[in-house]
Design a protein around this motif. Structure first.
Motif, mmCIF file in Angstrom:
data_model
loop_
_atom_site.group_PDB
_atom_site.id
_atom_site.type_symbol
_atom_site.label_atom_id
_atom_site.label_comp_id
_atom_site.label_asym_id
_atom_site.label_seq_id
_atom_site.Cartn_x
_atom_site.Cartn_y
_atom_site.Cartn_z
ATOM 1 N N ASP A 18 12.374 39.437 -29.421
ATOM 2 C CA ASP A 18 12.261 40.314 -29.652
ATOM 3 C C ASP A 18 11.617 41.206 -29.145
ATOM 4 O OD1 ASP A 18 11.650 42.525 -31.972
ATOM 5 O OD2 ASP A 18 10.523 41.443 -33.735
ATOM 6 N N PRO A 19 12.539 42.488 -28.230
ATOM 7 C CA PRO A 19 11.911 43.535 -27.354
ATOM 8 C C PRO A 19 11.123 44.529 -28.411
ATOM 9 C CG PRO A 19 14.469 43.141 -28.089
ATOM 10 C CD PRO A 19 14.448 42.293 -28.315
ATOM 11 N N LEU A 173 13.647 39.937 -36.771
ATOM 12 C CA LEU A 173 14.917 39.059 -35.657
ATOM 13 C C LEU A 173 15.647 39.155 -35.314
ATOM 14 C CD1 LEU A 173 14.059 37.730 -33.106
ATOM 15 C CD2 LEU A 173 14.427 35.562 -34.131
ATOM 16 N N ARG A 174 16.624 40.441 -34.736
ATOM 17 C CA ARG A 174 17.858 40.833 -35.191
ATOM 18 C C ARG A 174 18.919 39.861 -34.403
ATOM 19 N NH1 ARG A 174 20.695 46.228 -31.663
ATOM 20 N NH2 ARG A 174 22.517 45.041 -33.007
ATOM 21 N N GLY A 175 20.183 38.868 -35.110
ATOM 22 C CA GLY A 175 20.927 38.602 -35.027
ATOM 23 C C GLY A 175 21.185 37.154 -35.730
ATOM 24 N N PHE A 176 20.854 37.092 -36.965
ATOM 25 C CA PHE A 176 20.217 36.280 -37.717
ATOM 26 C C PHE A 176 20.314 36.811 -39.696
ATOM 27 C CE2 PHE A 176 18.135 35.111 -34.137
ATOM 28 C CZ PHE A 176 18.747 34.116 -33.011
ATOM 29 N N TYR A 179 18.392 39.645 -41.294
ATOM 30 C CA TYR A 179 17.567 40.431 -40.410
ATOM 31 C C TYR A 179 17.596 41.945 -40.674
ATOM 32 C CZ TYR A 179 17.353 44.120 -36.972
ATOM 33 O OH TYR A 179 17.310 45.063 -35.956
ATOM 34 N N ARG A 180 16.578 42.821 -40.848
ATOM 35 C CA ARG A 180 16.358 43.920 -41.306
ATOM 36 C C ARG A 180 15.694 44.153 -40.199
ATOM 37 N NH1 ARG A 180 19.893 41.529 -43.877
ATOM 38 N NH2 ARG A 180 20.166 42.089 -46.354
ATOM 39 N N THR A 181 15.782 45.786 -39.917
ATOM 40 C CA THR A 181 15.287 46.458 -38.884
ATOM 41 C C THR A 181 13.770 46.864 -39.752
ATOM 42 O OG1 THR A 181 16.083 49.158 -40.033
ATOM 43 C CG2 THR A 181 17.079 47.888 -38.566
ATOM 44 N N LYS A 187 10.910 47.807 -45.260
ATOM 45 C CA LYS A 187 10.094 48.676 -46.280
ATOM 46 C C LYS A 187 10.391 48.746 -47.564
ATOM 47 C CE LYS A 187 6.120 52.829 -47.035
ATOM 48 N NZ LYS A 187 6.908 54.112 -46.806
ATOM 49 N N GLN A 188 11.837 48.931 -47.891
ATOM 50 C CA GLN A 188 12.796 49.192 -48.941
ATOM 51 C C GLN A 188 12.490 47.864 -49.670
ATOM 52 O OE1 GLN A 188 15.918 51.239 -48.173
ATOM 53 N NE2 GLN A 188 15.359 52.672 -47.563
ATOM 54 N N CYS A 189 12.334 46.586 -48.380
ATOM 55 C CA CYS A 189 12.772 45.320 -49.290
ATOM 56 C C CYS A 189 11.900 44.235 -50.124
ATOM 57 C CB CYS A 189 13.544 44.056 -47.608
ATOM 58 S SG CYS A 189 15.630 44.272 -46.564
ATOM 59 N N TRP A 190 10.907 44.902 -49.249
ATOM 60 C CA TRP A 190 9.252 44.528 -49.677
ATOM 61 C C TRP A 190 9.257 45.482 -50.916
ATOM 62 C CZ3 TRP A 190 10.236 40.453 -48.004
ATOM 63 C CH2 TRP A 190 10.174 40.268 -46.505
ATOM 64 N N GLU A 191 10.072 46.341 -51.658
ATOM 65 C CA GLU A 191 9.414 46.879 -52.792
ATOM 66 C C GLU A 191 9.325 46.006 -53.961
ATOM 67 O OE1 GLU A 191 7.852 49.193 -53.322
ATOM 68 O OE2 GLU A 191 7.256 49.815 -50.934
ATOM 69 N N ALA A 192 11.000 45.363 -53.806
ATOM 70 C CA ALA A 192 11.290 44.251 -54.712
ATOM 71 C C ALA A 192 9.731 43.381 -55.392
ATOM 72 C CB ALA A 192 12.105 43.233 -54.332
ATOM 73 N N VAL A 193 8.752 43.616 -54.237
ATOM 74 C CA VAL A 193 7.545 41.922 -55.053
ATOM 75 C C VAL A 193 7.188 42.786 -55.483
ATOM 76 C CG1 VAL A 193 5.487 41.250 -53.771
ATOM 77 C CG2 VAL A 193 7.178 41.978 -51.979
#
Length: 281
Positions: A18-19, A173-176, A179-181, A187-193
């Motif tokens: 993970d660079p 972790l890109r490539g799976f 994966y989200r940037t 940050k937007q994804c975790w707003e669903a919690v």
């Protein structure tokens, strides 16, 4: 196999998987973070004890990262069984059918599952052109539909006896799948919690908490921020095999429940916790 994937990623990344791991950020904030190691209390892997005053409670068992080796895991009985992802190696149909059938042998009334980065085909929005060549064409589209013996959680919650469990699979972790940037998408994804989440289930760890793979921090800073905001009583994850364990920040128990070690060998090391019910059974 996991070992083949790891070797290919090391070669592709020239030593870094993970660079974009946020080691420097963690180094700048870690002195202000509380981390208390919580040992297991017995051979079942309990980190606390059930109430002794007659209060009804749930016994929750946590596992993750079994990579097609669930049959080698000794799972304590309980009320709720959580699997935090990577139950397959590449999400093939036969692997999913096997996992679904194996889950029936456990006595837990509730079996909650989130996908990991190895459940190829589960993420509708995955950019499959990013995959390693060995992963391209693998997996099962909508493979979660084969999981008929469990409750699959992806941006969903289930309330059991007044306790809210929320699950989501996103990771950096890109490539799976999932994966989200780190720049903005996670940050937007975790707003669903939900703000009233009691038990948070993700595949990835939060930044700085049982997330170190070699010299890289695979955790997500935005997930850590969300956990510190919501303050769930428990946060269950896996992903980083090397950092199996439980620590607390005073508000939340962070549990890395990965069953496999670095060499992808099962160590059969579940965690157990007891949480009082909020409603009568």
């Amino acid at each position: 196999m996991y070992s083949v994937w790891l070797a290919q990623w090391m070669e592709a990344a020239k030593g870094r998987i993970d660079p974009y791991a946020e080691n420097e950020l963690w180094d700048s904030i870690k002195d202000n973070k509380t981390q208390i190691e919580i040992p297991k209390l017995n051979e079942e892997g309990a980190i606390n004890t059930p109430p002794t005053d007659g209060t009804p409670y749930l016994k929750v068992v946590c596992i993750s990262d079994t990579h097609e080796q669930l049959h080698n895991v000794t799972v304590p009985d309980g009320d709720v069984l959580i699997h935090a992802g990577d139950f397959t190696n590449n999400g093939d149909e036969n692997e999913l059918i096997k996992f679904n059938e194996e889950m029936t042998r456990f006595p837990h009334k509730y079996k909650l599952v989130v996908a990991g980065n190895h459940e190829l085909g589960f993420d509708h929005d995955e950019d499959q052109s990013d995959r390693l060549d060995s992963d391209k064409g693998n997996g099962t589209a909508n493979g979660f539909e084969l999981l008929t013996n469990v409750t699959y959680l992806q941006d969903k919650h289930i309330t059991i006896d007044g306790i809210k469990f929320f699950g989501s699979s996103y990771h950096p972790l890109r490539g799976f799948p999932f994966y989200r940037t780190r720049a903005s998408q996670l940050k937007q994804c975790w707003e669903a919690v939900p703000n009233d989440t009691d038990v948070l289930i993700t595949h990835t760890p939060p930044l700085g908490y049982l997330d170190q793979f070699g010299e890289e921090r695979w955790g997500c800073k935005d997930l850590l921020n969300k956990v510190e905001e919501v303050k769930p009583r428990y946060h269950i994850f896996g992903h980083v095999h090397e950092r199996h364990g439980c620590i607390s920040n005073g508000d939340t128990y962070f549990i890395n429940a990965a069953q496999c070690n670095k060499g992808n060998q099962i160590q059969t090391r579940p965690f157990v916790f007891y949480i009082p019910k909020r409603t009568s059974s």
